[in-house]
Design an enzyme around this catalytic site. Structure first.
Site, PDB file in Angstrom:
ATOM      1  CD  GLU A  90      25.394  16.068  -0.270  1.00  0.00           C
ATOM      2  OE1 GLU A  90      25.736  15.377   0.715  1.00  0.00           O
ATOM      3  OE2 GLU A  90      25.315  15.605  -1.421  1.00  0.00           O
TER       4      GLU A  90
ATOM      5  CG  HIS B  71      23.380  13.034   2.116  1.00  0.00           C
ATOM      6  ND1 HIS B  71      23.947  12.929   0.874  1.00  0.00           N
ATOM      7  CD2 HIS B  71      22.472  12.037   2.177  1.00  0.00           C
ATOM      8  CE1 HIS B  71      23.397  11.922   0.226  1.00  0.00           C
ATOM      9  NE2 HIS B  71      22.501  11.367   0.995  1.00  0.00           N
TER      10      HIS B  71
ATOM     11  CG  ASP C 186      15.366  14.295  -1.200  1.00  0.00           C
ATOM     12  OD1 ASP C 186      14.599  13.404  -1.612  1.00  0.00           O
ATOM     13  OD2 ASP C 186      16.400  14.051  -0.557  1.00  0.00           O
TER      14      ASP C 186
ATOM     15  CG  ASP D 132      27.733  12.946   2.059  1.00  0.00           C
ATOM     16  OD1 ASP D 132      26.639  12.512   2.508  1.00  0.00           O
ATOM     17  OD2 ASP D 132      27.792  13.795   1.146  1.00  0.00           O
TER      18      ASP D 132
HETATM   19  P1  PGA Z   1      20.519   5.099  -0.264  1.00  0.00           P
HETATM   20  O1  PGA Z   1      20.631   6.660  -0.057  1.00  0.00           O
HETATM   21  O2  PGA Z   1      19.310   4.661   0.509  1.00  0.00           O
HETATM   22  O3  PGA Z   1      20.332   4.918  -1.722  1.00  0.00           O
HETATM   23  O4  PGA Z   1      21.758   4.501   0.264  1.00  0.00           O
HETATM   24  C1  PGA Z   1      20.416   7.192   1.224  1.00  0.00           C
HETATM   25  C2  PGA Z   1      20.567   8.684   1.170  1.00  0.00           C
HETATM   26  O5  PGA Z   1      21.269   9.192   0.279  1.00  0.00           O
HETATM   27  O6  PGA Z   1      20.000   9.364   2.025  1.00  0.00           O
END
Ligand code: PGA
Length: 261
Positions: A144, A139, A68, A137
């Site tokens: 999302e 995602h 992404d 959350d």
């Molecule tokens: P993080 O993010 O590794 O910084 O916890 C994971 C994500 O948002 O997929």
């Protein structure tokens, strides 16, 4: 889905690095799918450490696709995912920038960025192993809650929760972009092996929902339940929400070595 509860974040990083290196050694023209965020960083550091120690595989010919990208950051911004992956991993592994692909977030490129990225993934022969994290959350990449389980690469709007989570990389939440380009959930499912990494108790609820909850767009990471080859590596904190964690560990301990991951 194979869930492997490990004893520490460093065990997660070491085993994840083993999986990535095995793909690089065995695939004729390896394609790596790369995630950003904090979770994969220890794995990337381990890959770089092994490479610099001369015990890693050759990365000649390896191609990479980022999951992404933020939309709206100036070109070259250090928190852009293109810059982050180069800084944290691919530059140190000697993978040239023209072999590291990401969706095109430029204003002129944005309307066609999704379909062009899908075409580039197909032209590369697909992703051999896709490194993934999970959001608090639920995602997956920047899909999302509410994202279509059949989605492809496209523009998305971040939730306030994700922008809050990612504010630590920026000066303040106001500097975190609202829009992103992300591989869709169906794009991710096309990779041949999905490697989900989860560390820390902040991920426990999301991981429990993804692995043991219902398949639902309300927890996008639950789409992993549809894929035939998913490996989840988690530390004790992230495993707290898994009802069957002791069983998963027993399965792993009793597994014949020839099966690999
Ligand atoms: P993080 O993010 O590794 O910084 O916890 C994971 C994500 O948002 O997929």
């Amino acid at each position: 889905m194979e869930v492997v509860p490990l004893r520490s974040g460093s065990e997660v990083a070491a085993l994840a690095a083993d999986v990535v290196e095995a793909v690089v050694r065995s695939a004729a023209s390896p394609v790596l799918g790369l995630a950003t965020g904090s979770t994969p960083l220890p794995t990337y550091r381990e890959l770089v450490r092994r490479h610099e120690a001369g015990v890693g595989p050759s990365y000649d010919g390896v191609r990479c696709f980022n999951l992404d990208e933020y939309v709206g950051l100036p070109a070259g911004h250090p928190e852009s995912y293109r810059a982050t992956i180069a800084r944290e991993l691919t530059d140190a592994l000697g993978i040239p920038a023209d072999r590291v692909h990401g969706p095109d977030p430029t204003p002129e490129g944005l309307p066609t960025a999704g379909s062009r990225y899908e075409d580039a993934l197909v032209a590369a022969g697909g992703v051999d192993v896709q490194v993934l994290g999970i959001g608090t959350d639920g995602h997956l990449a920047f899909n999302e809650p509410g994202s279509s389980l059949g989605s492809l690469t496209r523009l998305k709007t971040l939730t306030d929760e994700t922008r809050h989570d990612n504010a630590r990389f920026f000066g303040s939440i106001d500097e975190v972009p609202r829009h992103v380009l992300t591989q869709g959930l169906a794009t991710i499912l096309r990779a041949r092996h999905l490697l989900l990494l989860a560390t820390g108790s902040a991920k426990a609820d999301a991981l429990g929902a993804a692995v043991e909850g219902p398949l639902t767009a309300s927890c996008p990471a639950s789409v992993l339940q549809l894929h035939p080859h998913v490996t989840v590596l988690c530390d004790p904190g992230a495993a707290e929400g898994l009802v069957r964690r002791e069983h998963y560990r027993a399965v792993y301990d009793a597994k014949p070595a020839w099966q690999g991951l």
